[in-house]
Design a protein around this motif. Structure first.
Motif, short mmCIF file in Angstrom:
data_model
loop_
_atom_site.label_atom_id
_atom_site.label_comp_id
_atom_site.label_asym_id
_atom_site.label_seq_id
_atom_site.Cartn_x
_atom_site.Cartn_y
_atom_site.Cartn_z
N LEU A 43 0.84 -1.19 0.00
CA LEU A 43 0.00 0.00 0.00
C LEU A 43 0.88 1.24 0.00
CD1 LEU A 43 -2.63 -1.06 2.70
CD2 LEU A 43 -2.86 -1.22 0.21
N ARG A 44 0.27 2.39 -0.30
CA ARG A 44 1.06 3.62 -0.34
C ARG A 44 1.70 3.91 1.02
NH1 ARG A 44 -1.29 9.16 -2.80
NH2 ARG A 44 -3.00 8.73 -1.34
N ASP A 45 0.99 3.65 2.11
CA ASP A 45 1.57 3.92 3.43
C ASP A 45 2.76 3.02 3.72
OD1 ASP A 45 -0.39 5.80 3.65
OD2 ASP A 45 -1.34 4.97 5.44
N HIS A 46 2.76 1.81 3.17
CA HIS A 46 3.93 0.93 3.34
C HIS A 46 5.15 1.54 2.65
CE1 HIS A 46 0.87 -2.60 3.67
NE2 HIS A 46 1.05 -1.99 4.83
N ILE A 47 4.93 2.14 1.49
CA ILE A 47 6.02 2.78 0.76
C ILE A 47 6.53 3.99 1.53
CG2 ILE A 47 6.62 4.04 -1.34
CD1 ILE A 47 4.67 2.18 -2.82
N GLN A 48 5.61 4.77 2.10
CA GLN A 48 6.03 5.93 2.88
C GLN A 48 6.80 5.52 4.14
OE1 GLN A 48 5.93 8.10 0.97
NE2 GLN A 48 3.97 8.99 0.38
N ARG A 49 6.38 4.43 4.75
CA ARG A 49 7.13 3.94 5.93
C ARG A 49 8.52 3.49 5.51
NH1 ARG A 49 9.65 3.85 9.61
NH2 ARG A 49 9.50 2.65 11.53
N GLU A 50 8.63 2.88 4.33
CA GLU A 50 9.94 2.47 3.83
C GLU A 50 10.79 3.70 3.49
OE1 GLU A 50 12.92 -0.26 2.92
OE2 GLU A 50 10.99 -0.52 3.96
N ARG A 51 10.16 4.74 2.96
CA ARG A 51 10.87 6.00 2.69
C ARG A 51 11.42 6.57 4.00
NH1 ARG A 51 7.72 8.23 -1.02
NH2 ARG A 51 9.23 8.66 -2.67
N GLN A 52 10.60 6.56 5.01
CA GLN A 52 11.02 7.08 6.32
C GLN A 52 12.16 6.23 6.91
OE1 GLN A 52 8.39 6.33 9.74
NE2 GLN A 52 8.27 8.56 10.00
N ARG A 53 12.03 4.91 6.84
CA ARG A 53 13.04 4.01 7.40
C ARG A 53 14.37 4.16 6.66
NH1 ARG A 53 15.53 -0.48 6.34
NH2 ARG A 53 14.46 -0.70 4.34
N THR A 54 14.31 4.22 5.33
CA THR A 54 15.53 4.33 4.53
C THR A 54 16.24 5.65 4.84
OG1 THR A 54 14.57 2.97 2.78
CG2 THR A 54 16.45 4.34 2.19
N HIS A 55 15.48 6.71 4.99
CA HIS A 55 16.08 8.00 5.33
C HIS A 55 16.82 7.90 6.66
CE1 HIS A 55 16.13 12.13 7.00
NE2 HIS A 55 16.37 12.47 5.75
N GLN A 56 16.22 7.29 7.64
CA GLN A 56 16.85 7.15 8.95
C GLN A 56 18.14 6.34 8.86
OE1 GLN A 56 13.61 5.36 11.07
NE2 GLN A 56 12.58 7.30 11.47
N GLU A 57 18.11 5.26 8.10
CA GLU A 57 19.26 4.36 8.04
C GLU A 57 20.38 4.86 7.14
OE1 GLU A 57 17.86 0.50 6.96
OE2 GLU A 57 16.86 0.16 8.89
N SER A 58 20.06 5.81 6.24
CA SER A 58 21.07 6.26 5.28
C SER A 58 22.19 7.05 5.93
CB SER A 58 20.41 7.09 4.17
OG SER A 58 19.86 8.28 4.70
#
Length: 289
Positions: free
Chosen positions: A138-153
């Motif tokens: 779902l779109r919210d799953h993608i946004q959560r992945e965007r948020q997680r990737t930003h944190q881990e980068s």
């Protein structure tokens, strides 16, 4: 909890885009500068001059359908606001050689954000989540992945070394693609790099996985180089040829050069005397090794 959705979100900061164009004499602020754009789906046509704040906009890109505490509706805008206002000043200070540690931290926040800010992140995240879970996210799953990737980068940034890369006449100015960066690989030295153009005259080159034990990447770049004209043309061609971009953005006075950009293919050949003025380094990333 904030449930507001940001209208017409930019996936490149408008003030960054303006640094590649001509300032508006009637309105202060880089977002009002005029730039030229060339799209991948219309390679034979140049658009502009167009105002910087009219470029790299996509409605609904960061929308959250069901906000909750860990993923508020304005999560993305909150991330961008951490650095956007200060970015033009930080770029100017880096170009002038008067930058502070705080200025460098703003540049790092920009580099960190561009890893997830592009619309193409949705494609990459969707493919990753399907591999992980076997279903279309779902779109919210993608946004959560965007948020997680930003944190881990941030860990990714800490493993790199950085150089200030300058342009000097008669070389072309830097162009900017809509991802905000382009990649290079040196198979002989087994090194990879990412180039982040910050204005028509300035970029930061990130040498991946080259940091030495005890180094603090937040202290600032370790080197400064100036591209020679031939290598600047190669860098701009790589920006145009970067996978899954939508456009490149550049200075209106360089319409001919922007129109002539062509794909470099998988391999590029640097000048025999190297890519930089005043050195004989044969590769783009030798300064980091």
């Amino acid at each position: 909890m904030n449930s507001a959705k940001v209208q017409r979100p930019h996936y490149l900061p408008a003030a960054l885009i303006g640094g590649f164009g001509i300032p508006d004499a009637r309105q202060s602020g880089a977002r009002y500068a005029s730039v030229l754009m060339r799209r991948r789906d219309e390679p034979g046509k140049l658009r502009g001059p167009i105002r910087a704040d009219q470029v790299a906009v996509q409605n609904g890109l960061y929308d959250v359908d069901e906000p909750y505490e860990e993923l508020p509706a304005d999560f993305a805008e909150t991330l961008w606001q951490r650095y956007e206002t200060a970015l033009p000043g930080a770029v100017q200070a880096l170009e002038a050689g008067t930058f502070s540690r705080a200025d460098w931290h703003i540049i790092l926040l920009h580099i960190q954000a561009q890893s997830v800010r592009s619309p193409d992140f949705d494609r990459v995240a969707t493919a990753y989540l399907i591999r992980q879970h076997g279903t279309t996210p779902l779109r919210d799953h993608i946004q959560r992945e965007r948020q997680r990737t930003h944190q881990e980068s941030r860990r990714f940034l800490a493993q790199a070394r950085y150089a200030v890369i300058r342009r000097a006449a008669p070389a072309q100015r830097f162009v900017l693609n809509d991802k905000g960066y382009t990649g290079f690989q040196d198979p002989i030295r087994a090194t990879r790099g990412l180039l982040f153009p910050l204005s028509g005259n300035l970029a930061v080159l990130m040498a991946l996985d080259t940091a030495l034990p005890g180094e603090d990447y937040e202290d600032g770049p370790i080197a400064e180089r100036t591209l020679n004209p031939a290598s600047m043309a190669i860098a701009n061609a790589c920006s145009w040829g970067h996978s899954n971009i939508k456009c490149v953005i550049g200075h209106p006075d360089e319409a001919e050069e922007i129109a002539a950009l062509s794909d470099t293919g998988d391999a590029i050949s640097l000048p025999k005397l190297g890519p930089f003025r005043g050195t004989r380094e044969p590769g783009l990333l030798d300064w980091a090794l």
